[in-house]
Enzyme design. Structure first.
Site, PDB file in Angstrom:
ATOM      1  N   ASN A   7       2.319   3.853  -8.564  1.00 27.57           N
ATOM      2  CA  ASN A   7       1.786   2.642  -7.940  1.00 27.57           C
ATOM      3  C   ASN A   7       0.281   2.656  -8.210  1.00 27.57           C
ATOM      4  OD1 ASN A   7       0.921   0.586  -6.321  1.00 27.57           O
ATOM      5  ND2 ASN A   7       1.845   1.354  -4.433  1.00 27.57           N
ATOM      6  N   ARG A  90       5.339   0.210 -10.043  1.00 23.46           N
ATOM      7  CA  ARG A  90       5.304  -0.946  -9.143  1.00 23.46           C
ATOM      8  C   ARG A  90       4.365  -1.987  -9.737  1.00 23.46           C
ATOM      9  NH1 ARG A  90       1.383  -2.044  -4.278  1.00 23.46           N
ATOM     10  NH2 ARG A  90       2.321  -3.971  -3.555  1.00 23.46           N
ATOM     11  N   HIS A 180       6.024  -8.089  -1.295  1.00 23.46           N
ATOM     12  CA  HIS A 180       6.797  -7.059  -0.579  1.00 23.46           C
ATOM     13  C   HIS A 180       8.282  -7.123  -0.899  1.00 23.46           C
ATOM     14  CE1 HIS A 180       3.642  -7.227   2.911  1.00 23.46           C
ATOM     15  NE2 HIS A 180       3.339  -6.246   2.074  1.00 23.46           N
ATOM     16  N   ARG A 241      -6.137 -10.496   6.835  1.00 19.77           N
ATOM     17  CA  ARG A 241      -5.819 -11.791   6.201  1.00 19.77           C
ATOM     18  C   ARG A 241      -5.422 -12.835   7.244  1.00 19.77           C
ATOM     19  NH1 ARG A 241      -1.727  -9.281   1.837  1.00 19.77           N
ATOM     20  NH2 ARG A 241      -2.498  -7.252   2.459  1.00 19.77           N
ATOM     21  N   ARG A 285      -3.536   0.031  16.019  1.00 26.40           N
ATOM     22  CA  ARG A 285      -3.720   1.090  17.022  1.00 26.40           C
ATOM     23  C   ARG A 285      -5.061   0.927  17.730  1.00 26.40           C
ATOM     24  NH1 ARG A 285      -1.722   5.482  12.760  1.00 26.40           N
ATOM     25  NH2 ARG A 285      -2.777   3.958  11.485  1.00 26.40           N
ATOM     26  N   GLY A 331       4.331  -0.151   8.847  1.00 23.70           N
ATOM     27  CA  GLY A 331       3.615   0.647   9.854  1.00 23.70           C
ATOM     28  C   GLY A 331       3.724   0.067  11.252  1.00 23.70           C
ATOM     29  N   GLY A 333       5.919  -2.597  12.207  1.00 18.42           N
ATOM     30  CA  GLY A 333       7.335  -2.847  12.522  1.00 18.42           C
ATOM     31  C   GLY A 333       8.065  -1.591  12.948  1.00 18.42           C
ATOM     32  N   GLU A 334       7.686  -0.456  12.359  1.00 15.71           N
ATOM     33  CA  GLU A 334       8.378   0.798  12.664  1.00 15.71           C
ATOM     34  C   GLU A 334       7.827   1.475  13.911  1.00 15.71           C
ATOM     35  OE1 GLU A 334       8.202   3.260   9.080  1.00 15.71           O
ATOM     36  OE2 GLU A 334       8.618   1.469   7.896  1.00 15.71           O
ATOM     37  N   GLU A 384       9.712   1.943  -0.583  1.00 15.74           N
ATOM     38  CA  GLU A 384       9.578   1.188  -1.826  1.00 15.74           C
ATOM     39  C   GLU A 384       9.673   2.099  -3.046  1.00 15.74           C
ATOM     40  OE1 GLU A 384       6.295  -0.456   0.353  1.00 15.74           O
ATOM     41  OE2 GLU A 384       6.520  -2.323  -0.759  1.00 15.74           O
TER      42      GLU A 384
END
Ligand code: AMP
Length: 399
Positions: A7, A90, A180, A241, A285, A331, A333-334, A384
């Protein structure tokens, strides 16, 4: 069979070596400051590490450093690069040209390069990295390219077109491409496995929530819509963003502040989102900690992010005339049970019920909905690199 996954960015190169016999990562690492100074940090699966500062004027020297780390260093994992069956890269932007992964050849390289206008930070760097790979490894090791956009190529025109004068689509390819895609594909494939059903029989919404965020609607095994657009700026607010906003707000600000198109692009990409609203950080965080200690703007950023995510999920439920499963990844979502709880509570009208204890788990693959829930809700850590390695293996096995 071992697959090397790359990547590459303009000044960095992340990599993993994956043993496809058991899909285990043998080593992973990062080269940084390519073109400036150069540094590599490499870690073998058993915890051995190798770190070095070494000149990397181009990606070629970075690959040479990777070869040294893998074959000769104290954290070596192979005896020779001959053990590597193929390399998977990627690629951020495949435009409308690449509808799936493919082997690298001259035409593919020039198409990726031509698409650089739509991903100026990424595609030119990918081309440099592939050329450097060819220089370092010769043409003995086949190379495969896997595009972030190709999973979204199944969207119908009514989903991907912008209501602008048609000529901009014809002249410049201005339309939605999404991003994504490799993650949305990986996660939706996992949903089908966990549901023990064919993906074609499921309506799935995948929420990739990290520093960059996107949500995708998958019906009959195909992406029918996604929140990111012509570029990864579209959709809902992210770390830095803005997501979708009224374009007139931007022209108004540009006139008031005498800003160029490039300035506006920079503001929307780098100074907006969670950072712009909270004024604290782009990292959830830090924002959660600030909100906890009473920072009103941090609280507002959190509320906005959750509300915008909920609205995208709602849109896609309507677009698919229902939903069987919703999956959270990335990060945030989990790792953010409160965000998941907020979304699920607001889907109570569909009979969504989650187990609050299971929802507290972080970074683990788990079904958090109860057996009575009207929709299955999952947390699925994305991978990924493994998806790229699987595509690479599939393509080279046919050679
Ligand atoms: P990613 O781009 O997928 O690495 O995700 C980055 C985002 O995930 C940042 O906003 C982090 O705050 C968030 N994140 C990562 N780990 C955690 C965690 N353990 N708890 C809460 N948020 C996290």
């Amino acid at each position: 069979m071992k697959i090397f996954v790359v990547n590459a960015g303009s000044s960095s190169l992340k990599y993993q070596l994956i043993d496809m016999d058991n899909e285990q990562v043998l080593a992973k690492g990062l080269c940084e400051r390519i073109g400036v100074t150069g540094a590599i940090s490499h870690k073998a699966a058993d915890g051995r590490e190798y770190k070095a500062e070494t000149p990397m004027p181009t990606h070629s020297e970075a690959f040479e450093a990777v070869v040294y780390a893998m074959v000769n260093s104290k954290a070596k994992v192979i005896d020779s690069f001959d053990e590597i069956a193929a390399i998977g890269h990627r690629i951020v932007q495949g435009g409308a040209i690449f509808k799936g992964s493919c082997l690298v050849n001259d035409k593919v390289l020039s198409d990726i390069s031509d698409l650089g206008a739509m991903a100026p930070l990424h595609n030119p760097a990918h081309v440099l990295a592939i050329k450097a790979c060819i220089k370092t490894f010769g043409d003995k090791i086949p190379q495969v390219v896997v595009f972030d956009t190709s999973f979204h190529q199944t969207m119908p025109a009514k989903a991907y077109m912008y209501a602008l004068p048609y000529e901009y689509y014809e002249k410049y390819g201005v339309r939605k491409y999404g991003a994504h895609g490799t993650s949305h594909r990986f996660v939706s494939d996992r949903v089908a496995v966990l549901e023990n059903k064919d993906k074609k029989d499921l309506k799935i919404i995948t929420c990739h929530l990290g520093n960059g965020c996107s949500i995708t609607a998958i019906k009959d095994g195909k992406c029918i819509d996604t929140s990111m657009g012509f570029t990864p700026l579209d959709g809902f607010m992210m770390g830095t963003r803005s997501g979708t906003i009224d374009p007139s707000a931007l022209t108004y600000i540009a006139e008031k502040e005498n800003l160029s198109a490039a300035d506006i692009n920079n503001i929307c990409n780098k100074k907006s989102g969670m950072l712009g609203i909270s004024g604290v950080s782009n990292d959830n965080r830090d924002i959660a900690a600030a909100a906890e200690s009473g920072n009103e703007r941090a609280k507002l950023a959190t509320d906005m992010q959750r509300y915008q995510i909920l609205k995208f999920v709602g849109q896609y439920i309507a677009a698919m005339n229902g939903v069987d499963a919703i999956a959270f990844t990335g990060g945030i979502g989990e790792n953010d049970p409160e965000l998941r709880e907020y979304v699920c509570e607001n889907l109570a009208f569909l009979g969504v019920k989650i187990d609050k204890d299971l929802n507290k788990l972080r970074g683990k693959e788990v079904k958090i909905s109860t057996d009575e829930s009207g929709v299955d809700i999952f947390v699925i850590p994305t991978n990924e690199e493994l998806a790229i390695a699987r595509d690479t293996l599939e393509i080279v096995s046919k050679l």
